[in-house]
Design a protein around this motif. Structure first.
Motif, PDB file in Angstrom:
ATOM      1  N   TRP A 152      -7.464   2.631 -18.349  1.00 53.37           N
ATOM      2  CA  TRP A 152      -8.093   3.717 -17.597  1.00 53.37           C
ATOM      3  C   TRP A 152      -9.584   3.478 -17.429  1.00 53.37           C
ATOM      4  O   TRP A 152     -10.222   2.892 -18.308  1.00 53.37           O
ATOM      5  CB  TRP A 152      -7.911   5.049 -18.335  1.00 53.37           C
ATOM      6  N   PRO A 205      -6.389   4.423 -13.343  1.00 52.95           N
ATOM      7  CA  PRO A 205      -6.239   3.018 -13.730  1.00 52.95           C
ATOM      8  C   PRO A 205      -7.187   2.158 -12.885  1.00 52.95           C
ATOM      9  O   PRO A 205      -7.661   2.595 -11.834  1.00 52.95           O
ATOM     10  CB  PRO A 205      -4.772   2.721 -13.420  1.00 52.95           C
ATOM     11  N   VAL A 237      -9.904   3.395 -22.577  1.00 51.17           N
ATOM     12  CA  VAL A 237     -10.630   4.010 -21.469  1.00 51.17           C
ATOM     13  C   VAL A 237     -12.034   3.422 -21.443  1.00 51.17           C
ATOM     14  O   VAL A 237     -12.682   3.308 -22.483  1.00 51.17           O
ATOM     15  CB  VAL A 237     -10.739   5.543 -21.658  1.00 51.17           C
ATOM     16  N   ILE A 260      -5.434  11.817 -19.856  1.00 46.98           N
ATOM     17  CA  ILE A 260      -5.118  10.429 -20.183  1.00 46.98           C
ATOM     18  C   ILE A 260      -4.162  10.377 -21.376  1.00 46.98           C
ATOM     19  O   ILE A 260      -3.178   9.622 -21.364  1.00 46.98           O
ATOM     20  CB  ILE A 260      -6.408   9.623 -20.428  1.00 46.98           C
TER      21      ILE A 260
END
Length: 135
Positions: free
Chosen positions: A51, A27, A87, A79
């Motif tokens: 992320w 994160p 992401v 993830i």
């Protein structure tokens, strides 16, 4: 050691007992350092991603053997298993810097795994993103 201790997230690629590549992720509170941060902050619109891919690196002698894409794919699997979400990565085109300094990964690797090019930050660095569904 940090992965085993649980102090960082990374997908590691091994050739026998030797780690030949890795993809660090986490994160934003864990992956806080981004090259070209000032430009990133200036051009960011909306919320931070869930992320970040902080590093996607392959050891010399193991490049161009799908190690980087395997590591990135492994990170995306972790993830997804952790709930998914948006992401971001910060790669550069191969050739923009020597391979030994391509710590954030090659843009083509992210392209191959379905990331979208959002914007540039710096001379060659891109912000790319992908939405990962939960597993």
């Amino acid at each position: 050691q940090r992965v085993l201790a649980g102090t960082t997230h990374a997908a590691l690629v091994f050739d026998n007992d030797i780690c030949v590549g890795w993809c660090q992720f986490g994160p934003p509170s864990e992956v806080v350092r981004i090259k070209n941060r000032r430009e990133y902050d200036k051009t960011r619109q909306g919320a931070l991603p869930e992320w970040r891919i902080g590093c996607n690196y392959v050891r010399a002698g193991h490049r161009r053997q799908r190690v980087a894409s395997d590591a990135l794919a492994g990170a995306l699997e972790f993830i997804a298993a952790s709930g998914g979400g948006r992401v971001e990565g910060y790669p550069e085109p191969a050739g923009a810097v020597p391979a030994g300094f391509l710590f954030h990964g090659a843009l083509s690797t992210f392209d191959q795994l379905g990331f979208t090019r959002d914007r540039t930050i710096g001379k060659h660095r891109w912000v790319v993103s992908k939405l990962i569904d939960p597993a």
